[in-house]
Design an enzyme around this catalytic site. Structure first.
Site, PDB file in Angstrom:
ATOM      1  N   ALA A   1       0.856  -1.192   0.000  1.00 21.44           N
ATOM      2  CA  ALA A   1       0.000   0.000   0.000  1.00 21.44           C
ATOM      3  C   ALA A   1       0.889   1.238   0.000  1.00 21.44           C
ATOM      4  O   ALA A   1       2.127   1.131  -0.029  1.00 21.44           O
ATOM      5  CB  ALA A   1      -0.901  -0.014   1.231  1.00 21.44           C
ATOM      6  N   LYS A   2       0.240   2.387   0.064  1.00 18.14           N
ATOM      7  CA  LYS A   2       0.972   3.663  -0.010  1.00 18.14           C
ATOM      8  C   LYS A   2       2.083   3.766   1.019  1.00 18.14           C
ATOM      9  O   LYS A   2       3.136   4.343   0.752  1.00 18.14           O
ATOM     10  CB  LYS A   2      -0.004   4.836   0.188  1.00 18.14           C
ATOM     11  CG  LYS A   2      -0.890   5.082  -1.016  1.00 18.14           C
ATOM     12  CD  LYS A   2      -1.021   6.584  -1.317  1.00 18.14           C
ATOM     13  CE  LYS A   2      -1.771   6.823  -2.611  1.00 18.14           C
ATOM     14  NZ  LYS A   2      -3.241   6.688  -2.440  1.00 18.14           N
ATOM     15  N   ARG A   3       1.827   3.188   2.202  1.00 21.17           N
ATOM     16  CA  ARG A   3       2.832   3.298   3.270  1.00 21.17           C
ATOM     17  C   ARG A   3       4.179   2.682   2.872  1.00 21.17           C
ATOM     18  O   ARG A   3       5.198   2.945   3.493  1.00 21.17           O
ATOM     19  CB  ARG A   3       2.308   2.670   4.570  1.00 21.17           C
ATOM     20  CG  ARG A   3       2.246   1.153   4.576  1.00 21.17           C
ATOM     21  CD  ARG A   3       1.717   0.607   5.900  1.00 21.17           C
ATOM     22  NE  ARG A   3       0.262   0.541   5.884  1.00 21.17           N
ATOM     23  CZ  ARG A   3      -0.424  -0.525   5.458  1.00 21.17           C
ATOM     24  NH1 ARG A   3       0.199  -1.598   5.029  1.00 21.17           N
ATOM     25  NH2 ARG A   3      -1.744  -0.519   5.464  1.00 21.17           N
ATOM     26  N   HIS A   4       4.155   1.832   1.833  1.00 22.62           N
ATOM     27  CA  HIS A   4       5.413   1.216   1.401  1.00 22.62           C
ATOM     28  C   HIS A   4       6.106   2.032   0.301  1.00 22.62           C
ATOM     29  O   HIS A   4       7.017   1.535  -0.357  1.00 22.62           O
ATOM     30  CB  HIS A   4       5.139  -0.206   0.907  1.00 22.62           C
ATOM     31  CG  HIS A   4       4.564  -1.097   1.968  1.00 22.62           C
ATOM     32  ND1 HIS A   4       3.265  -1.559   1.938  1.00 22.62           N
ATOM     33  CD2 HIS A   4       5.094  -1.566   3.125  1.00 22.62           C
ATOM     34  CE1 HIS A   4       3.043  -2.293   3.017  1.00 22.62           C
ATOM     35  NE2 HIS A   4       4.133  -2.313   3.747  1.00 22.62           N
ATOM     36  N   GLY A   5       5.631   3.264   0.112  1.00 23.92           N
ATOM     37  CA  GLY A   5       6.243   4.108  -0.916  1.00 23.92           C
ATOM     38  C   GLY A   5       5.501   3.941  -2.232  1.00 23.92           C
ATOM     39  O   GLY A   5       4.448   3.311  -2.283  1.00 23.92           O
TER      40      GLY A   5
END
Ligand code: GLU
Length: 319
Positions: free
Chosen positions: A251-255
């Site tokens: 997801a976004k949290r992984h860049g």
């Protein structure tokens, strides 16, 4: 079953294709091309405001860039509303669904204890048998109703199926998942309904998708049954997800893991495919083309659980 077999690639253009989706599509494509199945491309663009037009175009371009093709013209769910509405009317006429005026908050409050595996509250059945018709629900509540599927009580609400990866599954849908929405209050068909209507209409015999949708399968099988189409229930294959180093789904949290991001950074399709192929359990080191992978693919190599997108993977892409 005889006759031609068909699978589908079904991107949801709520965002651009990322590494996880791309890996699911590569595995689907390889399985189909190896077995000689037809591949349909269906854009799942019903989700109102979350749909971005450029994301649909982007997903198609990314698939082409990777060398993944499909057979026949592109199907867009947004063009097929009449088909979904006919199915909703039919289910209504069969008494398989009912109008529901509960808001998400009502459901959360009423269902303080049980929650389905996906974290959603299990619907407590408040509107089951409450209104004689959609009009009555609207009139009595002053709210626009959604439509819910009535999971049959007793053994008819139990679904058994065999998944190519997850093996034999048995789900008591009423107890574990509860009555589910097939049309939202604004009239938009819900994912569960649209997928079943489309898979039936497109004669899909092989559903291959990520295993975050494993819980959707027993619900969808109940819809096939309620529509009198039990003989057309497809074969299922739920692929383990790609997760970040923290074990959570990509997801976004992984860049920025969008394919378009790597394309902009100059990553070649061959290098991208090599990483995705390794994530499908294949031993490839160098740049590859999708065609070369067809013979070598073996879905049983994907049975070992989630794949971790590591810092090393990222470095290999961007080297
Ligand atoms: N559109 C869904 C997704 O992108 C896939 C739906 C399906 O394969 O049934 O996750």
């Amino acid at each position: 079953m005889t006759g031609h077999r068909t699978t589908r690639l079904a991107p949801s253009p709520t965002g651009a294709l990322h590494l996880g989706n791309a890996r699911t599509f590569l595995a689907t494509w390889l399985m189909a091309r190896q077995a000689g199945w037809r591949i349909a491309l269906r854009i799942e663009d019903l989700d109102g405001p979350r749909i971005k037009t450029e994301a649909a175009t982007g997903a198609i371009e990314d698939l082409q860039w990777l060398g993944l093709d499909w057979d026949g013209s592109i199907i867009r769910q947004s063009d097929r509303r009449a088909l979904y509405q006919a199915a909703i009317n039919d289910l209504m006429a069969r008494g398989a669904v009912y109008p529901c005026v509960c808001s998400r908050r009502d459901v959360e409050l009423a269902a303080s204890a049980p929650h389905a595996e996906d974290g959603a509250a299990i619907y407590p059945g408040t509107c089951r048998g409450r209104y004689a018709s959609i009009e009555a629900a609207r009139r009595d509540s002053g709210r626009e109703p959604s439509i819910r599927f009535m999971v049959p009580d007793g053994p008819d609400g139990i679904v058994a199926f065999v998944d190519r990866i997850h093996g034999a599954r048995r789900v008591d849908v009423g107890r574990e998942l509860g009555d589910f929405t097939i049309a939202k209050a604004d009239g938009t068909p819900a994912y569960q309904l649209a997928v079943v209507v489309d898979d039936l209409d497109m004669r899909v015999t092989e559903v291959i998708r990520a295993d975050d949708l494993l819980d959707s399968t027993p619900r969808q099988i109940l819809l096939y049954r309620a529509m009198g189409n039990e003989l057309h229930i497809p074969q299922y294959c739920h692929l383990p997800l790609v997760v970040g180093a923290d074990g959570r789904r990509l997801a976004k949290r992984h860049g920025d893991t969008r394919i378009s991001h790597y394309r902009r950074c100059g990553v070649t399709a061959g290098r991208m495919l090599a990483l995705l192929a390794r994530w499908c359990g294949m031993d490839v080191r160098d740049d590859v083309e999708a065609q070369e992978l067809i013979k070598r693919f073996d879905v049983t190599k994907m049975m070992g659980g989630p794949t971790v997108f590591s810092a090393e993977d990222e470095a290999t892409l961007l080297k």
